[in-house]
Scaffold this active site. Structure first.
Site, mmCIF file in Angstrom:
data_model
loop_
_atom_site.group_PDB
_atom_site.id
_atom_site.type_symbol
_atom_site.label_atom_id
_atom_site.label_comp_id
_atom_site.label_asym_id
_atom_site.label_seq_id
_atom_site.Cartn_x
_atom_site.Cartn_y
_atom_site.Cartn_z
ATOM 1 N N ARG A 129 4.220 12.825 5.785
ATOM 2 C CA ARG A 129 2.976 12.080 6.070
ATOM 3 C C ARG A 129 1.738 12.763 5.497
ATOM 4 O O ARG A 129 0.633 12.577 6.001
ATOM 5 C CB ARG A 129 2.809 11.820 7.568
ATOM 6 C CG ARG A 129 3.928 10.945 8.146
ATOM 7 C CD ARG A 129 3.556 10.302 9.467
ATOM 8 N NE ARG A 129 4.712 9.611 10.035
ATOM 9 C CZ ARG A 129 5.597 10.184 10.851
ATOM 10 N NH1 ARG A 129 5.438 11.435 11.238
ATOM 11 N NH2 ARG A 129 6.638 9.504 11.283
ATOM 12 N N LYS A 151 -6.792 7.516 -5.737
ATOM 13 C CA LYS A 151 -5.846 6.397 -5.793
ATOM 14 C C LYS A 151 -4.513 6.912 -6.325
ATOM 15 O O LYS A 151 -4.461 7.542 -7.386
ATOM 16 C CB LYS A 151 -6.358 5.286 -6.707
ATOM 17 C CG LYS A 151 -7.373 4.380 -6.057
ATOM 18 C CD LYS A 151 -7.580 3.139 -6.931
ATOM 19 C CE LYS A 151 -8.633 2.228 -6.363
ATOM 20 N NZ LYS A 151 -8.851 1.050 -7.233
ATOM 21 N N GLU A 193 -11.203 4.203 -21.575
ATOM 22 C CA GLU A 193 -11.760 4.433 -20.235
ATOM 23 C C GLU A 193 -13.086 5.191 -20.318
ATOM 24 O O GLU A 193 -13.969 4.997 -19.472
ATOM 25 C CB GLU A 193 -10.766 5.205 -19.358
ATOM 26 C CG GLU A 193 -9.452 4.480 -19.102
ATOM 27 C CD GLU A 193 -9.505 3.422 -17.982
ATOM 28 O OE1 GLU A 193 -10.597 3.181 -17.442
ATOM 29 O OE2 GLU A 193 -8.442 2.845 -17.683
ATOM 30 N N LYS A 234 -17.570 8.627 -11.975
ATOM 31 C CA LYS A 234 -16.525 8.130 -11.087
ATOM 32 C C LYS A 234 -16.666 8.731 -9.690
ATOM 33 O O LYS A 234 -16.501 8.030 -8.685
ATOM 34 C CB LYS A 234 -15.138 8.430 -11.656
ATOM 35 C CG LYS A 234 -14.044 7.933 -10.728
ATOM 36 C CD LYS A 234 -12.765 7.556 -11.398
ATOM 37 C CE LYS A 234 -11.812 6.921 -10.397
ATOM 38 N NZ LYS A 234 -10.506 6.603 -10.974
ATOM 39 N N GLU A 244 -12.760 1.141 -1.752
ATOM 40 C CA GLU A 244 -12.937 -0.063 -2.548
ATOM 41 C C GLU A 244 -13.223 -1.294 -1.713
ATOM 42 O O GLU A 244 -12.552 -2.320 -1.833
ATOM 43 C CB GLU A 244 -11.710 -0.282 -3.459
ATOM 44 C CG GLU A 244 -12.016 -1.297 -4.561
ATOM 45 C CD GLU A 244 -10.946 -1.311 -5.658
ATOM 46 O OE1 GLU A 244 -10.277 -0.292 -5.851
ATOM 47 O OE2 GLU A 244 -10.821 -2.342 -6.303
ATOM 48 N N ARG A 248 -16.762 0.145 -5.787
ATOM 49 C CA ARG A 248 -15.685 0.788 -6.541
ATOM 50 C C ARG A 248 -14.957 -0.189 -7.457
ATOM 51 O O ARG A 248 -14.405 0.204 -8.478
ATOM 52 C CB ARG A 248 -14.686 1.464 -5.586
ATOM 53 C CG ARG A 248 -13.620 2.254 -6.328
ATOM 54 C CD ARG A 248 -12.860 3.211 -5.425
ATOM 55 N NE ARG A 248 -11.853 3.933 -6.198
ATOM 56 C CZ ARG A 248 -11.217 5.022 -5.784
ATOM 57 N NH1 ARG A 248 -11.493 5.541 -4.614
ATOM 58 N NH2 ARG A 248 -10.326 5.604 -6.558
ATOM 59 N N ASN A 252 -12.983 -1.339 -12.251
ATOM 60 C CA ASN A 252 -11.927 -2.199 -12.780
ATOM 61 C C ASN A 252 -12.416 -3.112 -13.896
ATOM 62 O O ASN A 252 -11.715 -4.047 -14.280
ATOM 63 C CB ASN A 252 -11.312 -3.029 -11.654
ATOM 64 C CG ASN A 252 -10.424 -2.174 -10.775
ATOM 65 O OD1 ASN A 252 -9.471 -1.574 -11.252
ATOM 66 N ND2 ASN A 252 -10.760 -2.095 -9.506
ATOM 67 N N HIS A 255 -9.960 -4.513 -16.233
ATOM 68 C CA HIS A 255 -8.617 -4.225 -15.718
ATOM 69 C C HIS A 255 -7.860 -5.433 -15.188
ATOM 70 O O HIS A 255 -6.638 -5.397 -15.109
ATOM 71 C CB HIS A 255 -8.691 -3.133 -14.641
ATOM 72 C CG HIS A 255 -8.829 -1.757 -15.210
ATOM 73 N ND1 HIS A 255 -9.893 -1.379 -15.999
ATOM 74 C CD2 HIS A 255 -8.002 -0.666 -15.152
ATOM 75 C CE1 HIS A 255 -9.748 -0.113 -16.364
ATOM 76 N NE2 HIS A 255 -8.607 0.345 -15.873
ATOM 77 N N HIS A 259 -4.211 -5.482 -16.508
ATOM 78 C CA HIS A 259 -3.005 -5.448 -15.675
ATOM 79 C C HIS A 259 -2.098 -6.645 -15.975
ATOM 80 O O HIS A 259 -0.879 -6.511 -15.996
ATOM 81 C CB HIS A 259 -3.386 -5.423 -14.193
ATOM 82 C CG HIS A 259 -3.993 -4.116 -13.761
ATOM 83 N ND1 HIS A 259 -4.734 -3.979 -12.611
ATOM 84 C CD2 HIS A 259 -3.974 -2.887 -14.335
ATOM 85 C CE1 HIS A 259 -5.149 -2.726 -12.497
ATOM 86 N NE2 HIS A 259 -4.695 -2.050 -13.530
ATOM 87 N N HIS A 274 -1.629 1.621 -21.360
ATOM 88 C CA HIS A 274 -2.672 1.164 -20.445
ATOM 89 C C HIS A 274 -4.047 1.115 -21.124
ATOM 90 O O HIS A 274 -4.772 0.127 -21.010
ATOM 91 C CB HIS A 274 -2.711 2.079 -19.221
ATOM 92 C CG HIS A 274 -3.791 1.730 -18.235
ATOM 93 N ND1 HIS A 274 -3.814 0.526 -17.551
ATOM 94 C CD2 HIS A 274 -4.901 2.402 -17.838
ATOM 95 C CE1 HIS A 274 -4.888 0.485 -16.764
ATOM 96 N NE2 HIS A 274 -5.564 1.603 -16.920
#
Lengths: 377, 377
Positions: A129, A151, A193, A234, A244, A248, A252, A255, A259, A274
């Site tokens: 955990r 993330k 990026e 960032k 987010e 945030r 993207n 993106h 994606h 990517h």
């Protein structure tokens, strides 16, 4: 790993609350300091998670540095490529860490690109955990984007990064000398990026990139400077909106398109990596904004021109084997995490450095735009 | 599902910070309110995650309740038993939720026992980096223990619950009528966790259990009262120490032994279910405390006598097929999440209702105790 210039790495602090603040260190040769930095965090054992390609170049050095600092070490190596960001790759990493008896006070060191950072980070987030982890990104893409902000995740057959956790690293070690061994293609992909930060909200940085991009590629001081600027941008966003709920999502930009493209090319990096998908996505986001009357067409042109100048793709037709048709692209966007009640959320722009979150975009508008793009090929 | 007596369920509030507080509702027939309660949380869609056994009894009713309240529903069904708390079971649930397009604002409803709560909770914790979930526990064990407090996870070949996340439910619906369909064995197993709360820090509750246990088993008002008392005790601990930096470890009274036993019996519920392992672990924890001179021997005897009276095992020799030898048991404890730098942490007791965290217990002491236990058979 040279120690040159590591005495004073550039430092970006990420001031998260609850004792979770951490530093991003940027400089040539920083991997040689892995052990000293890990020891400073109070760890007694560290597991290096990496892929076969990166292991061959940097694992021995990082491991020797950790052992010289008195840490027990182990190495978990997965195959290179996006396919390792899977349920099976996740199980392999978790079981490797458990076999090495990595405990809550120990460290997981994610040594590699974005795939390794996301995969090792998710394993660290969920092992017992939650155990602590260090990002040691070795690609430009990972240094300016995926290693910062917490993330982590893996892919499902239903889409990219659909399984994951928010789990902040305790330290990011961005050794910019490690980029010397990247292919031109990987450098270009990461550069998409870099340019994105200028496009989001920093027109001056985009102009700086137009003038200085060659120094980033060649490993001049512009490289460290660019990485630090991107990380600072960032980090600011992440601190203001860690989970987010709002701002945030600006990160993207490009993106939602990217994606969908990656999904339709089955995450096959031989066809599309990517950063290439992001480059196409950035160009599309600006052209879509122009089509909607939000952004001057010449701004969209300037974005595509700069991306093309560094060798990045900017059109759907550039995807080897094809991108899929407009309907398939819109359908693939439906699995994006930013979906709310079936409506699509895009990041659009009123110009370079002036992007914004646009929720509730009509699918029909997107479909018509993509059909025009594909017809224009 | 009768609606009898649901007008005024017992309520235990868990006052977590950051808007994460939630209610535990306890009463007969509460599953019939699943839809109204989910709608009150603002959800438009809900996925019921359950196992084949529970699905046959309660899935139709819960689903009808959700649909009557206007929610879109789907059902993800896994095989019953601990084996579903695996990487493969996790992937199955995540992919089932993604196929049903469960989004961040939707709900995952964990309908079943501890296995389902842990598995569905972990999937909810990590799907799209976190979706909301409701615990609808249908076993006594899940109602008094695993459904409250936000611990979720799966097993690895290296041990139980070694992969997971802290993810709090938004609501717990403990329908005590659903326990009417449990086997005697499952009721007894859950009862071990009920008795545990008395043993930890509430001698009066243990004495109440000695007098009233039959009412818990038969479904009298004592059942709802016991569930509420246990949930209130657990909620208090969780609020004070959500991430188990201290006091929360007390809830693991008996569990270091229990987890080792479950591991050595390969999580084979035909041989040993969790609550039975806990019963043996509780008896061992008190006898170990007595052996160390911490606790009067007659208190350890009273604990074992009560557990035996309700039909629970209290000795290693009671495990069908054997528990493994003392060395194997100590080795299996080494994978426990409470390990710090290789030292073992136990929860020991100075008497009934007087347990405490004992870090740094010498392995040799544990080994000698277990050898004596096994020799005493």
């Amino acid at each position: 790993m040279s120690e040159t210039k590591t005495a004073h790495p550039l430092t970006v602090h990420v001031p998260l609350n609850g004792g979770r603040g951490y530093d991003i260190l940027i400089g040539r040769g920083l991997l040689g300091q892995t052990g000293a930095r890990a020891a400073a965090l109070g760890a007694r054992a560290a597991a290096i998670v990496t892929d076969e390609n990166v292991a061959a170049l940097y694992a021995d050095g990082a491991r020797a540095s950790l052992e010289a600092a008195g840490l027990r070490t182990c190495l978990v190596v997965v195959p290179p490529g996006e396919a390792s960001k899977s349920y099976a790759g996740y199980a392999q990493v978790c079981d490797g860490l458990l076999a090495a008896r990595i405990e809550r006070g120990d460290l997981v060191v994610a040594l590699g690109g974005g795939v390794i950072g996301d995969l090792a980070g998710f394993a660290a987030a969920t092992l017992r955990r939650g155990v602590r982890f260090v990002q040691a990104p070795t690609t430009l893409l990972a240094q300016v984007d995926s290693s910062v902000g917490g993330k982590t995740g893996i892919n499902s057959g239903h889409g990219k990064n659909l399984i994951g956790a928010f789990h902040q690293p305790r330290l990011v070690l961005a050794d910019t000398a490690s980029l010397d061994t990247l292919s031109e293609r990987e450098m270009r992909a990461g550069y998409a990026e870099v340019a994105k930060y200028g496009l989001i909200n920093d027109a001056a940085f985009f102009a700086w990139c137009e003038a200085n991009w060659a120094g980033i590629f060649s490993g001049g001081p512009e490289r460290d400077e660019a990485v630090a600027i991107c990380c600072r941008a960032k980090a600011g966003v992440v601190v203001r909106d860690e989970f987010e709920h709002g701002e945030r999502a600006l990160l993207n930009l490009g993106h939602t398109f990217a994606h969908a493209l990656e999904r339709l090319t089955n995450y096959d990096s031989a066809r599309l990596v990517h950063g290439e998908a992001v480059a196409i996505g950035l160009a599309l986001a600006f052209r879509f904004s122009a089509r909607l009357g939000l952004c001057p067409g010449q701004e969209a042109g300037r974005v595509a021109n700069h991306l093309a100048l560094v060798g990045l793709p900017t059109r759907l037709q550039a995807v080897p084997g094809g991108s899929g048709d407009a309907d398939a692209l819109v359908e693939a966007m439906g699995q994006d995490k930013k979906v709310r009640d079936g409506a699509l959320t895009f990041i659009l722009a009123r110009g370079i450095g002036a992007s914004f979150i646009a929720p509730g975009i009509d699918r029909a508008e997107v479909l018509a735009f993509l059909k025009a793009e594909l017809g224009a090929g």
